[in-house]
Write a protein that holds these residues in place. Structure first.
Motif, PDB file in Angstrom:
ATOM      1  N   MET A  24       3.725 -27.292 -20.547  1.00 33.59           N
ATOM      2  CA  MET A  24       3.132 -27.268 -21.883  1.00 33.59           C
ATOM      3  C   MET A  24       4.079 -27.960 -22.856  1.00 33.59           C
ATOM      4  O   MET A  24       5.285 -27.709 -22.849  1.00 33.59           O
ATOM      5  CB  MET A  24       2.879 -25.830 -22.332  1.00 33.59           C
ATOM      6  N   PRO A  29      -1.283 -29.219 -22.239  1.00 31.91           N
ATOM      7  CA  PRO A  29      -0.751 -29.332 -20.881  1.00 31.91           C
ATOM      8  C   PRO A  29      -0.386 -30.780 -20.553  1.00 31.91           C
ATOM      9  O   PRO A  29      -1.109 -31.710 -20.916  1.00 31.91           O
ATOM     10  CB  PRO A  29      -1.897 -28.836 -19.993  1.00 31.91           C
ATOM     11  N   GLN A  56      -7.644 -24.254 -26.150  1.00 30.11           N
ATOM     12  CA  GLN A  56      -6.558 -24.142 -25.186  1.00 30.11           C
ATOM     13  C   GLN A  56      -7.104 -23.824 -23.791  1.00 30.11           C
ATOM     14  O   GLN A  56      -6.652 -24.400 -22.798  1.00 30.11           O
ATOM     15  CB  GLN A  56      -5.566 -23.060 -25.616  1.00 30.11           C
ATOM     16  N   ASP A  60      -6.600 -26.208 -20.530  1.00 32.73           N
ATOM     17  CA  ASP A  60      -5.967 -25.679 -19.316  1.00 32.73           C
ATOM     18  C   ASP A  60      -6.844 -25.913 -18.088  1.00 32.73           C
ATOM     19  O   ASP A  60      -6.347 -26.253 -17.013  1.00 32.73           O
ATOM     20  CB  ASP A  60      -5.676 -24.182 -19.460  1.00 32.73           C
ATOM     21  N   ARG A  64      -6.071 -28.266 -14.907  1.00 32.78           N
ATOM     22  CA  ARG A  64      -6.117 -27.745 -13.533  1.00 32.78           C
ATOM     23  C   ARG A  64      -6.881 -28.706 -12.619  1.00 32.78           C
ATOM     24  O   ARG A  64      -6.449 -28.999 -11.508  1.00 32.78           O
ATOM     25  CB  ARG A  64      -6.771 -26.369 -13.524  1.00 32.78           C
TER      26      ARG A  64
END
Length: 157
Positions: A24, A29, A56, A60, A64
């Motif tokens: 982060m 990210p 957020q 995320d 991923r």
């Protein structure tokens, strides 16, 4: 050549390496492969936060999906755009936990476990991110051609 251009060039033309990590930075990210930022995905994630107001949680989840693809590229010793359509089919199966051949022709698996719904979500998010990369950097992903996504550099707006 600026450090940004070098990072972009490395991610697009040089095979990605392990370890693949997400860090982060300023609440966004950042994906690293072998300690090198995966600039195309990182800038698209930043753009989603700044220009599109992504939450957020959504950043995320996008990260991923991108990390899983970068991990697959590292296993196959390929850059982001060097994955062929055939290899991408292996990636889709790998999302469901199936083994695939790495660059040494040994069986490998992606980290973590996912069900079909999560694998489908990861694919959908990856398609979205890679279309943004294509638009931003005028590159193409071989496997997107087979998905029916046109070469965006040929579209004149």
């Amino acid at each position: 050549m600026t450090s940004l251009e070098v990072g972009l060039n490395l991610s697009l033309s040089t095979p990605l390496r392990f370890p693949v990590r997400i860090r982060m930075l300023d609440s966004v990210p950042k994906i690293l492969a072998g300690g090198v930022p995966v600039t195309p995905f990182n800038l698209v994630l930043l753009q989603r936060q700044r220009e599109k107001g992504s939450t957020q949680a959504s950043l995320d989840t996008y990260a991923r999906a991108a990390r899983l693809y970068v991990e697959f590229c590292a296993h196959r010793h390929r850059s982001l755009i060097q994955i062929s359509n055939e290899e991408f089919i292996w990636f889709k199966n790998a999302l469901l936990g199936h083994p695939f051949s790495n660059s040494d022709r040994k069986l490998a698996r992606l980290d973590g476990e996912r069900g079909r719904r999560t694998a489908d979500l990861m694919l959908t998010l990856l398609y979205s991110l890679t279309v943004d990369v294509m638009e931003r950097y005028d590159v193409s992903f071989d496997w997107l051609r087979y998905r029916g996504v046109p070469n965006l550099s040929l579209i004149h707006i």
